[in-house]
Design an enzyme around this catalytic site. Structure first.
Site, PDB file in Angstrom:
ATOM      1  N   GLY A  98      -1.764  -9.810  12.118  1.00 52.85           N
ATOM      2  CA  GLY A  98      -2.354  -8.515  12.435  1.00 52.85           C
ATOM      3  C   GLY A  98      -3.119  -7.853  11.313  1.00 52.85           C
ATOM      4  O   GLY A  98      -3.024  -6.651  11.110  1.00 52.85           O
ATOM      5  N   HIS A 121       0.826  -1.225   0.000  1.00 51.16           N
ATOM      6  CA  HIS A 121       0.000   0.000   0.000  1.00 51.16           C
ATOM      7  C   HIS A 121       0.856   1.269   0.000  1.00 51.16           C
ATOM      8  O   HIS A 121       0.387   2.347   0.358  1.00 51.16           O
ATOM      9  CB  HIS A 121      -0.936   0.016   1.216  1.00 51.16           C
ATOM     10  CG  HIS A 121      -2.039  -0.984   1.114  1.00 51.16           C
ATOM     11  ND1 HIS A 121      -2.711  -1.462   2.220  1.00 51.16           N
ATOM     12  CD2 HIS A 121      -2.603  -1.621   0.058  1.00 51.16           C
ATOM     13  CE1 HIS A 121      -3.633  -2.339   1.840  1.00 51.16           C
ATOM     14  NE2 HIS A 121      -3.593  -2.453   0.530  1.00 51.16           N
TER      15      HIS A 121
HETATM   16  N1  APR Z   1      -1.024  -8.246  17.378  1.00 55.74           N
HETATM   17  C1  APR Z   1      -1.600  -8.898  16.323  1.00 55.74           C
HETATM   18  N2  APR Z   1      -2.774  -8.512  15.756  1.00 55.74           N
HETATM   19  C2  APR Z   1      -3.404  -7.454  16.312  1.00 55.74           C
HETATM   20  C3  APR Z   1      -2.880  -6.749  17.413  1.00 55.74           C
HETATM   21  C4  APR Z   1      -1.629  -7.187  17.954  1.00 55.74           C
HETATM   22  N3  APR Z   1      -1.061  -6.583  18.986  1.00 55.74           N
HETATM   23  N4  APR Z   1      -3.747  -5.735  17.726  1.00 55.74           N
HETATM   24  C5  APR Z   1      -4.781  -5.812  16.836  1.00 55.74           C
HETATM   25  N5  APR Z   1      -4.578  -6.847  15.988  1.00 55.74           N
HETATM   26  C6  APR Z   1      -5.422  -7.283  14.865  1.00 55.74           C
HETATM   27  C7  APR Z   1      -6.912  -6.998  15.020  1.00 55.74           C
HETATM   28  O1  APR Z   1      -7.569  -8.036  15.717  1.00 55.74           O
HETATM   29  C8  APR Z   1      -7.368  -6.909  13.566  1.00 55.74           C
HETATM   30  O2  APR Z   1      -7.758  -8.181  13.081  1.00 55.74           O
HETATM   31  O3  APR Z   1      -5.020  -6.553  13.732  1.00 55.74           O
HETATM   32  C9  APR Z   1      -6.106  -6.453  12.816  1.00 55.74           C
HETATM   33  C10 APR Z   1      -6.129  -5.028  12.268  1.00 55.74           C
HETATM   34  O4  APR Z   1      -7.117  -4.976  11.282  1.00 55.74           O
HETATM   35  P1  APR Z   1      -7.429  -3.604  10.510  1.00 55.74           P
HETATM   36  O5  APR Z   1      -7.514  -2.492  11.462  1.00 55.74           O
HETATM   37  O6  APR Z   1      -8.604  -3.890   9.645  1.00 55.74           O
HETATM   38  O7  APR Z   1      -6.124  -3.342   9.638  1.00 55.74           O
HETATM   39  P2  APR Z   1      -5.666  -4.034   8.275  1.00 55.74           P
HETATM   40  O8  APR Z   1      -6.208  -5.400   8.136  1.00 55.74           O
HETATM   41  O9  APR Z   1      -4.197  -3.881   8.179  1.00 55.74           O
HETATM   42  O10 APR Z   1      -6.348  -3.067   7.188  1.00 55.74           O
HETATM   43  C11 APR Z   1      -6.103  -3.305   5.827  1.00 55.74           C
HETATM   44  O11 APR Z   1      -7.359  -1.387   5.197  1.00 55.74           O
HETATM   45  O12 APR Z   1      -7.922   0.673   5.858  1.00 55.74           O
HETATM   46  C12 APR Z   1      -7.210  -0.002   4.934  1.00 55.74           C
HETATM   47  O13 APR Z   1      -5.272   0.613   3.713  1.00 55.74           O
HETATM   48  C13 APR Z   1      -5.727   0.316   4.994  1.00 55.74           C
HETATM   49  O14 APR Z   1      -3.835  -1.200   4.930  1.00 55.74           O
HETATM   50  C14 APR Z   1      -5.105  -0.985   5.487  1.00 55.74           C
HETATM   51  C15 APR Z   1      -6.109  -2.021   5.049  1.00 55.74           C
END
Ligand code: APR
Length: 257
Positions: free
Chosen positions: A191, A123
């Site tokens: 994550g 990204h």
């Molecule tokens: N360790 C591991 N996982 C974790 C932790 C931790 N300490 N804290 C939170 N999580 C998990 C949550 O349970 C959740 O499933 O990380 C995940 C974060 O999910 P999102 O907030 O949806 O982020 P992500 O999946 O990276 O989003 C994808 O969406 O908004 C767009 O471009 C943006 O790159 C991003 C994409």
């Protein structure tokens, strides 16, 4: 304990050691322990900013100052963040010859700061700005000041070199990520809620190509119980730390163990 009686950390270590060509796919969760909020969930960025109003290319072109207010917050938070034990753990696994690449959805540059050498920024990265008119690029630190809309030499607006909703994935990053997914033995998914496409297709591509999919997340995701073969419940730093311990302890990193 898994249904088959195997202890998940032990099972993950056995898979990683046995196949030795693992690739990691990371999301915002791996940087939460560095003080960067994730996107979804009650504490996430999208609880504060509606992504359809603040994170699409259309909204950026319509209201650059408004969107830059949100982006400035991200640039500041990421600017102060340092890699945590999970980022460093992946760099260690790379040095041990267990993980060969990291595909990240994150734009914070923390994998490289932790020492990971092969990082595919799916990204983009907040450290660079690009002109929406002439595509000229600038280091963010040279052109960005909090509260301001940075401008190019041509006078047009500068956008962070990150993928906003409605924008395509940089083709080289997409090519490389899919190639890694097609040819890895284990995909470790860390994550991410796996809700955003096309990043959320990477685990399926790996699985269909014969890889084992191991998920590390304190919560269930759309991958749990279907694409993921193994779910390790817990924070990224804690679980990756235990896997490294297990690999070193059991000296599992010998081929075909
Ligand atoms: N360790 C591991 N996982 C974790 C932790 C931790 N300490 N804290 C939170 N999580 C998990 C949550 O349970 C959740 O499933 O990380 C995940 C974060 O999910 P999102 O907030 O949806 O982020 P992500 O999946 O990276 O989003 C994808 O969406 O908004 C767009 O471009 C943006 O790159 C991003 C994409």
């Amino acid at each position: 304990m898994r249904a088959d009686g195997r202890e998940p950390i032990r099972e993950a270590s056995r898979l990683l050691a046995g196949r030795r060509n693992a690739v990691a796919l990371t999301g915002a969760g791996i940087s939460v322990e560095s003080g960067i909020p994730s996107f979804r969930g009650s504490q996430g960025m999208w609880a504060k900013y509606d992504p359809m109003e603040y994170a699409t290319l259309h909204s950026f072109m319509q209201s650059p100052r408004k969107v830059w207010n949100m982006l400035s917050e991200m640039v500041s938070v990421c600017g102060f963040a340092v890699p945590n034990a999970a980022h460093k753990g992946l760099a260690t696994l790379e040095a041990m010859g267990v993980v060969r690449a990291v595909i990240t959805q994150n734009v914070d540059g923390l994998h490289q700061a932790a020492g990971s050498r092969r990082v595919i920024e799916y990204h983009g990265n907040l450290d660079e700005l690009v002109c929406v008119n002439c595509w000229k690029r600038f280091p963010t630190r040279d052109r960005w000041t909090p509260g301001d809309v940075p401008r190019c030499d041509c006078g047009e607006i500068l956008k962070p070199n990150v993928v906003l909703f409605g924008e395509p994935i940089p083709w080289l990053a997409q090519e490389q990520a899919e190639e890694e997914a097609r040819t890895c033995g284990v995909l470790v998914v860390i994550g991410t809620s796996a809700q955003v496409s096309p990043a959320c297709d990477i685990p399926r591509i790996a699985k269909e190509s014969g890889a084992a999919v191991v998920e590390i997340n304190p919560e269930e995701t759309s991958l749990s119980g279907n694409v993921a073969d193994l779910h390790l419940w817990g924070s990224a730093s804690e679980v990756i730390g235990r896997i490294i311990e297990r690999l070193k302890e059991a000296d599992d990193v010998t081929p075909g163990h």
